[in-house]
Design a protein around this motif. Structure first.
Motif, PDB file in Angstrom:
ATOM      1  N   PHE A  88       0.836  -1.204   0.000  1.00 45.67           N
ATOM      2  CA  PHE A  88       0.000   0.000   0.000  1.00 45.67           C
ATOM      3  C   PHE A  88       0.875   1.260   0.000  1.00 45.67           C
ATOM      4  N   PHE A  90       5.367  11.871   0.996  1.00 46.55           N
ATOM      5  CA  PHE A  90       5.396  11.896   2.452  1.00 46.55           C
ATOM      6  C   PHE A  90       4.457  10.853   3.052  1.00 46.55           C
ATOM      7  N   SER A  91       3.200  10.810   2.568  1.00 47.38           N
ATOM      8  CA  SER A  91       2.251   9.852   3.162  1.00 47.38           C
ATOM      9  C   SER A  91       2.698   8.420   2.896  1.00 47.38           C
ATOM     10  N   ALA A 144       5.617   7.520   5.066  1.00 45.38           N
ATOM     11  CA  ALA A 144       5.224   7.288   6.460  1.00 45.38           C
ATOM     12  C   ALA A 144       4.603   5.899   6.610  1.00 45.38           C
ATOM     13  N   VAL A 145       3.766   5.492   5.621  1.00 45.38           N
ATOM     14  CA  VAL A 145       3.153   4.163   5.684  1.00 45.38           C
ATOM     15  C   VAL A 145       4.232   3.080   5.593  1.00 45.38           C
ATOM     16  N   SER A 197       6.086   2.864   8.919  1.00 41.88           N
ATOM     17  CA  SER A 197       5.380   2.186  10.010  1.00 41.88           C
ATOM     18  C   SER A 197       5.287   0.685   9.751  1.00 41.88           C
ATOM     19  N   THR A 244      -1.653  10.413   6.029  1.00 43.91           N
ATOM     20  CA  THR A 244      -0.497  10.843   6.824  1.00 43.91           C
ATOM     21  C   THR A 244      -0.827  10.843   8.307  1.00 43.91           C
ATOM     22  N   ALA A 286      -0.841   7.301   9.620  1.00 40.85           N
ATOM     23  CA  ALA A 286       0.478   6.670   9.717  1.00 40.85           C
ATOM     24  C   ALA A 286       1.356   7.356  10.751  1.00 40.85           C
TER      25      ALA A 286
END
Lengths: 336, 90
Positions: free
Chosen positions: A218, A234-235, A238-239, A242, B54, B57
């Motif tokens: 994803f 960025f999103s 970040a995923v 994590s 965002t 996460a």
């Protein structure tokens, strides 16, 4: 006749001379970064629980000797102090209340959310909406804005993240090769810390087996489709970060160290930031006058379109994912 | 939909107040996590799904994990401390 100096050992000149010669570490005395050795010797909690308790009891005794615990500071004895505390509470509530009131009062003067006549609905956003697709080739206008019109801002953001991870590295890194006493103690503490946590938790491992591939795919999807659908570097990064942290939690450091070491982190971040800088800063040096990048914009909607936006998205995603992971490993064991 | 938004906003304010009022640090971090999740749904309702990703996460995931690790570092999780001392006595 000159004045005789009898306290030469205390003089600033001698201290300065020693410091120049490298004999004395001035920081060792003045800064709180290092605890003096005398206090902590033989009381480190690596020695077992009993010495830890004794150490804590001794510390409490020490605390009671401090002037702040003296009788004058006990509100049940000193009535003036009790009065002052009540007054302090009243004033703090008053201050908070007035601050909230002022802020709410200011909010009442803000223009209505989403109103067409707001000052932010000016010709800049109109131009972005009208000609964004034509000029950047990105279907997702937000990505077109942040990675084409305002790519230099995004470069600054990635650098801020990189600098933040550098600061965490400076603060929390434990040098593995250092022979220093304090460093050795910290290393032992970190190892002891990890010794007493549940390992190979079956529920966590089975969940991670199912979830981690999905999360990683994803994340890659968000990064690669940044110019087509909501999301972006960025999103997605970040995923991805994590997902990596979840994998690390389930399977431990030995599994992740096989593919993610400090060298990998350093090379990836450096390459991504350098590529971003080289790809984008030339046009800003020439005054942001929209020089051709040489990459065709392609058909809007296709995955290989919109010129430089896709590689830039990948760069930002890599930097963010590496930084998130690095934060976690530095917090856990002071190294990668 | 208005009612749903209203409920979410009330939950948000409740979370924000209870984070500050909770004595136990571990509990307040968990409440902070739920605050981020509610905020994530609100971002979707405000039609900004990229921010929602965002927030989910970073806000609910990475930040809370870093908070947990920090609590562990400064040994503020009380239950664990008793566990450790018991194991040490064995």
């Amino acid at each position: 006749m000159s004045r005789k100096k009898d306290n030469y050992d205390q003089s600033r000149w001698l201290k300065f001379k020693n410091w120049v010669d490298g004999d004395v570490d001035l920081l060792a005395k003045g800064m709180e970064a290092r605890v003096p050795d005398g206090n902590t010797d033989g009381s480190g909690w690596t020695h077992g629980a009993q010495s830890l308790e004794a150490y804590e009891a001794a510390q409490e005794e020490e605390l009671k000797k401090l002037p702040i615990f003296a009788k004058g500071f006990d509100p049940s004895v000193d009535h003036g102090l009790a009065l002052f505390r009540k007054f302090y509470r009243f004033l703090s509530v008053l201050l908070c209340g007035s601050l909230i009131l002022v802020l709410l009062w200011t909010v009442a003067y803000l223009p209505i959310f989403g109103n067409a006549g707001n000052p932010d609905n000016n010709e800049v956003s109109a131009r972005y909406i009208e000609r964004g697709l034509q000029e950047t080739g990105a279907v997702n206008i937000v990505t077109g804005m942040i990675l084409d019109y305002r790519a230099f801002d995004t470069f600054g953001e990635s650098c801020v993240l990189f600098i933040a991870s550098c600061c965490v590295l400076v603060l929390l890194r434990i040098d593995a090769s250092s022979k220093d006493k304090q460093t050795e103690k910290r290393r032992k503490e970190a190892a002891y810390d990890r010794l007493y946590e549940p390992k190979n938790d079956i529920i966590l491992q089975k969940c991670a087996c199912i979830l981690v591939p999905v999360i990683l795919i994803f994340g890659i999807y968000i990064v690669l489709n940044g110019h087509l659908s909501p999301g972006g570097g960025f999103s997605g990064g970040a995923v991805l970060g994590s997902g990596l942290i979840l994998y690390l939690n389930a399977f431990g450091f030995q599994k992740t160290e096989r593919f993610f070491t400090e060298t990998v982190y350093r090379r990836t971040t450096l390459c991504a930031l350098t590529f971003y800088c080289l790809a984008k800063s030339y046009s800003f040096f020439t005054g942001a006058n929209h020089l051709d990048s040489g990459i065709p914009l392609g058909t809007p909607g296709a995955i290989l379109s919109s010129g430089l936006i896709l590689p830039l998205n990948i760069c930002v995603g890599l930097v963010v994912a590496c930084t998130m992971y690095a934060f976690y490993t530095l917090f856990r064991k002071g190294g990668m | 939909m208005k009612v749903f938004e209203l409920i979410l906003l009330i939950v948000l304010i409740g979370c924000a107040i209870s984070v500050a009022c909770t004595r136990d640090l571990l509990t307040s971090i968990v409440i902070f996590m739920s605050y981020s999740l509610v905020m994530c749904v609100i971002w979707v309702l405000l039609q900004s799904p990229d921010l929602a990703i965002t927030e989910a996460a970073v806000g609910a995931g990475v930040t809370s994990i870093l908070f947990f690790v920090t609590l562990k570092k400064i040994r503020a999780i009380r239950k664990e401390k008793t566990d450790e001392s018991e194991e040490g006595q064995l």
